[in-house]
Design a protein around this motif. Structure first.
Motif, PDB file in Angstrom:
ATOM      1  N   VAL A  68       1.081 -72.919 -18.090  1.00 20.28           N
ATOM      2  CA  VAL A  68       0.965 -72.955 -19.558  1.00 20.28           C
ATOM      3  C   VAL A  68      -0.314 -72.280 -20.030  1.00 20.28           C
ATOM      4  N   LEU A  69      -1.393 -72.389 -19.231  1.00 21.95           N
ATOM      5  CA  LEU A  69      -2.646 -71.728 -19.617  1.00 21.95           C
ATOM      6  C   LEU A  69      -2.483 -70.212 -19.550  1.00 21.95           C
ATOM      7  N   LYS A 108       7.435 -59.113 -31.567  1.00 17.52           N
ATOM      8  CA  LYS A 108       7.914 -59.076 -30.171  1.00 17.52           C
ATOM      9  C   LYS A 108       8.740 -60.301 -29.803  1.00 17.52           C
ATOM     10  N   VAL A 109       9.789 -60.062 -29.004  1.00 17.73           N
ATOM     11  CA  VAL A 109      10.673 -61.142 -28.555  1.00 17.73           C
ATOM     12  C   VAL A 109       9.932 -61.980 -27.511  1.00 17.73           C
ATOM     13  N   LEU A 110      10.236 -63.279 -27.466  1.00 22.48           N
ATOM     14  CA  LEU A 110       9.576 -64.189 -26.516  1.00 22.48           C
ATOM     15  C   LEU A 110       9.968 -63.850 -25.080  1.00 22.48           C
ATOM     16  N   LYS A 111       8.968 -63.894 -24.168  1.00 28.95           N
ATOM     17  CA  LYS A 111       9.236 -63.694 -22.738  1.00 28.95           C
ATOM     18  C   LYS A 111       9.016 -65.033 -22.033  1.00 28.95           C
ATOM     19  N   PHE A 112      10.045 -65.507 -21.307  1.00 23.41           N
ATOM     20  CA  PHE A 112       9.950 -66.828 -20.680  1.00 23.41           C
ATOM     21  C   PHE A 112       9.471 -66.735 -19.238  1.00 23.41           C
ATOM     22  N   VAL A 135       1.592 -78.713 -32.677  1.00 20.04           N
ATOM     23  CA  VAL A 135       2.870 -78.681 -31.943  1.00 20.04           C
ATOM     24  C   VAL A 135       2.653 -79.368 -30.601  1.00 20.04           C
ATOM     25  N   ASP A 136       3.345 -80.492 -30.379  1.00 16.55           N
ATOM     26  CA  ASP A 136       3.277 -81.200 -29.090  1.00 16.55           C
ATOM     27  C   ASP A 136       4.365 -80.606 -28.200  1.00 16.55           C
ATOM     28  N   SER A 137       3.969 -80.076 -27.045  1.00 16.52           N
ATOM     29  CA  SER A 137       4.949 -79.359 -26.210  1.00 16.52           C
ATOM     30  C   SER A 137       5.203 -80.106 -24.904  1.00 16.52           C
ATOM     31  N   PRO A 138       6.337 -79.823 -24.220  1.00 15.56           N
ATOM     32  CA  PRO A 138       6.645 -80.522 -22.963  1.00 15.56           C
ATOM     33  C   PRO A 138       5.769 -80.032 -21.816  1.00 15.56           C
ATOM     34  N   GLY A 139       5.633 -80.871 -20.768  1.00 12.74           N
ATOM     35  CA  GLY A 139       4.848 -80.470 -19.595  1.00 12.74           C
ATOM     36  C   GLY A 139       5.730 -80.202 -18.388  1.00 12.74           C
ATOM     37  N   HIS A 140       6.990 -80.678 -18.431  1.00 11.12           N
ATOM     38  CA  HIS A 140       7.868 -80.469 -17.275  1.00 11.12           C
ATOM     39  C   HIS A 140       8.272 -79.000 -17.202  1.00 11.12           C
ATOM     40  N   VAL A 141       8.247 -78.446 -15.988  1.00 16.92           N
ATOM     41  CA  VAL A 141       8.478 -77.010 -15.821  1.00 16.92           C
ATOM     42  C   VAL A 141       9.856 -76.578 -16.327  1.00 16.92           C
ATOM     43  N   ASP A 142      10.872 -77.464 -16.245  1.00 17.00           N
ATOM     44  CA  ASP A 142      12.209 -77.098 -16.711  1.00 17.00           C
ATOM     45  C   ASP A 142      12.241 -76.815 -18.209  1.00 17.00           C
ATOM     46  N   PHE A 143      11.247 -77.357 -18.937  1.00 19.38           N
ATOM     47  CA  PHE A 143      11.242 -77.171 -20.393  1.00 19.38           C
ATOM     48  C   PHE A 143      10.142 -76.205 -20.842  1.00 19.38           C
ATOM     49  N   SER A 144       9.634 -75.392 -19.913  1.00 19.23           N
ATOM     50  CA  SER A 144       8.540 -74.490 -20.302  1.00 19.23           C
ATOM     51  C   SER A 144       8.944 -73.427 -21.337  1.00 19.23           C
ATOM     52  N   PRO A 145      10.258 -73.065 -21.505  1.00 17.58           N
ATOM     53  CA  PRO A 145      10.589 -72.171 -22.624  1.00 17.58           C
ATOM     54  C   PRO A 145      10.203 -72.757 -23.984  1.00 17.58           C
ATOM     55  N   GLU A 146      10.214 -74.094 -24.088  1.00 14.13           N
ATOM     56  CA  GLU A 146       9.775 -74.753 -25.329  1.00 14.13           C
ATOM     57  C   GLU A 146       8.288 -74.486 -25.570  1.00 14.13           C
ATOM     58  N   VAL A 147       7.515 -74.429 -24.470  1.00 13.40           N
ATOM     59  CA  VAL A 147       6.070 -74.136 -24.583  1.00 13.40           C
ATOM     60  C   VAL A 147       5.877 -72.699 -25.061  1.00 13.40           C
ATOM     61  N   THR A 148       6.672 -71.774 -24.496  1.00 11.84           N
ATOM     62  CA  THR A 148       6.586 -70.358 -24.891  1.00 11.84           C
ATOM     63  C   THR A 148       6.843 -70.210 -26.389  1.00 11.84           C
ATOM     64  N   ALA A 149       7.893 -70.901 -26.884  1.00 16.67           N
ATOM     65  CA  ALA A 149       8.228 -70.826 -28.313  1.00 16.67           C
ATOM     66  C   ALA A 149       7.105 -71.432 -29.153  1.00 16.67           C
TER      67      ALA A 149
END
Length: 827
Positions: free
Chosen positions: A131-132, A468-472, A92-106
């Motif tokens: 992200v780490l 468990k539900v995702l926490k952003f 899974v290639d995920s975004p690095g911009h902070v505005d899209f960090s919910p995509e990283v959580t998912a």
């Protein structure tokens, strides 16, 4: 897909522009998905038009890749073992911009391991840390890829020893973060990174080359006849080699060189310099010594193309990354044994939990849907998730459990039954239909999007609990009102908003005074999602208001008197007061860190926040939405309040969602029920009497406790040359911000400034900063905390009063705030 030992589910995570997508290209080329010549420039996992235009990843993209590994490589696998030489990597290639960090959580919920990418020159940045932290909290094991090593050689012209110190500094920073967020006795085993173990790789994603120390150790092992492991330990750290005496020492002596510099960096720099200078004779000679040969076609190439080909022939990036991924990241069989406990909400000895722990294909189906991906069929979505146990077949009957489903409740809300039609394998921008999907894999399902909004659990076990539900890590604090230009398009806009809400993990859609409001994480996030809404989901032209910041209401002191209200039949009385919550408690409630066990929670609140232990045991509810950062406490004595508890809680929830100043949600307020006079006849003390009375009592209590507004604040991190630091600081201070930290990384001409900036002042901030510094500084803003807005909202012409008036006008409310006297009654 059936060989669970040979599956690796991994996410690629990093700060923006550190090279995740270009590195992923090398893995795709090795698996035959794209041509080798395109690796590093195609950015194949950036499947959206906006991603290719802006040059950043916006959505997490899953792709399944098959590799046949060299038996020599996989013999180093430890207890995990392997089942043949074929490996399936669900990446899974995920975004690095902070505005899209919910995509990283998912993305992190679906995987077991993460490849953390760090730019050698910029080092560990703010989003790398975010992200780490997210990965370690989800029990995801990390490996490190240090990208853009070529910049230290060509751009910075560093000596081998300076390069070593730069790399060591980055590794120490990453290990420091791992130490903060992970226990030494981690359930994942040893998670610290160390090049001599082989869980660190170095390279250049753009040019498609990379290596880890195992590749060099193998080369010198055959040359010197020494074991690989022994050489690997010598190739990092304070191990010095003397070519004259052929001796290794722990201290630097005359004529000795650090092992890493002598055996790794010097040959690397020589070949890079020779190939970039187009010296083909020298390049061929050097490669022959290492046992590699160039073809006649390779020798025809010029400039960068020649250098790239030489480096890809000698050190292909894919080999270095695959070696780390296969040997150092866990298979589902290993990972689920320790991840299940933190993911499953039910008892850890039930059938579903035991099947998940052993990743059992014979057990009941347990699958978590983490995100919705738009399909080619307009308006429909693939529900992308991870199968933790059991398997999926065509025509299988399953139960679909939304986030609000509770197995013990009498009402079976958010529970649906469905027959699965088909499963698909995610292949970047396309899908591959499959007949059957087995546990341990990441797959997409069709038809499930009708039942789930954003995420949920799918099972065949009738007593299953939710995962468990995702926490952003970010909050939707920036809002825009949208409307259609042509009235006949309204139905399409409403349908488009519904689809947008499904596709975006964090977006919140609401209606305020007849307007449709879209809330996102920041300016860029809103810009992207509104463009998607207009072009893809609604397909009609829309009007957008200016971005508006979400404020919250709070109190700054205790109520100056006990507030009394009477029910409309005058037969019940409610006495209340308000006070601010202790500092830090709101944040704990937000993060869900407070235990639900009544006695444990009471003891913790008494010890940590000086609560009266009896009051702490009588917390009736949190609000808004039963989990918000406000609390209602019953502090009455000698009164049976159980008859009105539900009605009082309902009145409290109402006000905590719509406060007295401007109907914004409240934050950090404690409401105390001081006393109550309750009529003995149930007919005279129903909800219709108690709820409005409670609402007025809560509103009055807040207005008598010095009400105030709190605003969201960004953490701003800016990397810039030292020469423009003054300009950056002046732009931040002009916008009511402050700089709190200056970091000067060793060997780097750039410094990093960290500061705080109110979200309301951040609109247009990146543009102003870039124009002030001639494009030398670019900020990264992420939501950090809430702070008190200066000024009294009840004093005319103060900053806070102006904001309250603006919000009331926008919502169509009367401009004057109700007074406490008009809300309360007298004895």
């Amino acid at each position: 897909m059936r060989r669970r030992r040979n599956i690796r589910n991994i996410a690629v995570i990093a700060h923006v522009d550190h090279g995740k997508t270009t590195l992923t290209d090398s893995l795709l080329a090795r698996a035959g998905v794209i041509a080798t010549s395109q690796a590093g420039t195609k950015r194949a996992t950036d499947t959206l038009k906006a991603e290719q235009e802006k040059g950043i990843t916006i959505k997490s993209t899953a792709i399944s890749l098959y590799y046949n590994m060299d038996p020599k490589d996989i013999q180093h696998l430890g207890d995990d073992g392997y089942d043949g030489t074929g490996f399936l990597i669900n990446l899974v290639d995920s975004p690095g911009h902070v505005d899209f960090s919910p995509e990283v959580t998912a993305a992190l919920r679906l995987v077991d391991g993460a490849m953390v990418v760090v730019d050698c020159v910029s080092g560990v940045s703010v989003q790398t840390e975010t992200v780490l932290r997210q990965a370690l909290c989800e029990n995801i094991k990390p490996v490190l890829m240090m990208n853009k090593l070529d910049r230290t050689i060509f751009e910075k012209a560093l000596t081998p020893e300076e390069i070593y110190c730069t790399l060591r500094s980055v590794i120490e920073n990453v290990n420091a973060l791992i130490g903060i967020y992970c226990d030494a006795e981690s359930i994942m085993g040893d998670v610290m990174i160390d090049p001599s173990k082989g869980n660190v790789a170095f390279g250049s994603g753009l040019h498609g080359w990379g290596f880890n120390l195992r590749q060099f150790a193998r080369l010198y092992s055959s040359k010197f006849g020494i074991k690989e492991e022994k050489i690997m330990r010598r190739l990092w750290g304070n191990n010095f080699y003397s070519p004259e005496t052929r001796q290794w020492t722990k201290q630097m002596v005359d004529g000795s060189t650090r092992g890493f510099n002598f055996f790794v960096l010097e040959p690397l720099v020589k070949i890079l310099q020779a190939s970039s200078d187009n010296d083909k004779a020298l390049t061929q000679t050097l490669l022959k010594k290492l046992g590699f040969h160039l073809t006649a076609a390779d020798l025809q190439l010029q400039g960068k193309d020649f250098m790239r080909t030489v480096m890809k022939t000698w050190l292909p990036a894919a080999d270095a990354m695959l070696d780390m991924i296969v040997l150092h990241l866990p298979s589902p069989l290993t990972a689920q044994a320790y991840r299940t406990e933190s993911l499953y909400e039910g008892p850890l000895d039930d059938e579903a939990s035991l099947a998940m722990k052993s990743c059992n294909p014979e057990g009941p189906l347990m699958m978590y849907i983490a995100k919705m991906v738009p399909s080619h069929e307009k308006g429909r979505f693939y529900a992308v998730g991870r199968i933790f146990s059991g398997n999926i077949t065509h025509g299988q009957k399953v139960q679909i459990m939304g986030p609000n489903y509770s197995p013990g409740s009498a009402k079976k809300s958010d529970l649906y039954f469905h027959t699965l039609s088909r499963a698909v394998m995610m292949m970047g921008g396309s899908v591959q239909p499959i007949d059957e999907a087995v546990c341990g894999n990441i797959v997409g399902l069709t038809g499930v999007d009708k039942f789930l909004q954003k995420s949920g659990t799918i099972s065949t076990f009738s007593h299953a609990h939710n995962l468990k539900v995702l926490k952003f890590s970010v909050s939707p604090v920036v809002r825009v009102a949208v409307n259609v230009i042509h009235a006949q398009d309204l139905v399409k806009l409403v349908e488009g908003l519904r689809r947008l809400n499904k596709a975006e993990p964090l977006v919140q859609i609401s209606s305020e005074s007849g307007q449709h409001v879209v809330a996102g994480a920041g300016e860029l996030h809103l810009e992207i999602i509104l463009k998607d809404l207009e072009e893809t989901y609604a397909g009609v032209p829309i009007m957008k208001s200016d971005p508006v910041v979400k404020y919250c209401e709070t109190v700054t002191s205790d109520s100056d008197s006990v507030c009394l209200t009477k029910s409309s039949n005058k037969l019940n009385r409610i006495f209340m007061s308000a006070s601010p919550l202790p500092q830090g408690l709101s944040e704990e409630i937000d993060k869900g860190e407070l235990t639900q066990d009544l006695k444990e929670r009471a003891r913790y609140l008494a010890d940590t926040y000086n609560f009266d232990i009896n009051h702490a045991r009588k917390i009736w509810c949190f609000g808004p939405n039963t989990s918000g950062p406000n609390i209602l406490v019953d502090v009455t004595q000698g009164i049976n309040t159980s008859d009105i508890k539900d009605a009082v809680c309902a009145g409290f929830q109402w006000v905590s969602d719509e406060g007295p100043l401007c109907e914004e949600s409240m934050r950090g307020v404690r409401l105390n029920l001081r006393d109550a006079v309750i009529h003995s006849d149930p007919a005279h003390r129903g909800g219709s009497q108690i709820i409005p009375a409670t609402r007025r009592a809560v509103l009055g209590s807040v207005l008598t406790a010095s009400p105030a507004l709190v605003e969201p604040v960004y953490l701003v991190e800016t990397q810039c040359p030292v020469a423009v630091m003054g300009s950056v600081m002046s732009v931040i201070s002009r916008r009511r911000g402050c700089v709190v930290e200056e970091i000067y990384p060793p060997g780097s001409p750039l410094c990093t400034l960290k500061g705080y900036l109110p979200v309301n002042e951040a609109f247009g901030f990146p543009t102003e900063l870039m124009s002030e510094t001639s494009g030398q500084a670019f900020p990264q803003c992420s939501f950090d905390h809430w702070q008190l807005l200066p000024g009294d909202p009840l004093t005319p012409r103060s900053k806070a009063a102006e904001i309250v008036a603006t919000i009331r006008q926008r919502k169509g409310l009367p401009l004057s705030i109700q007074t406490a006297e008009s809300l309360l009654d007298k004895l």
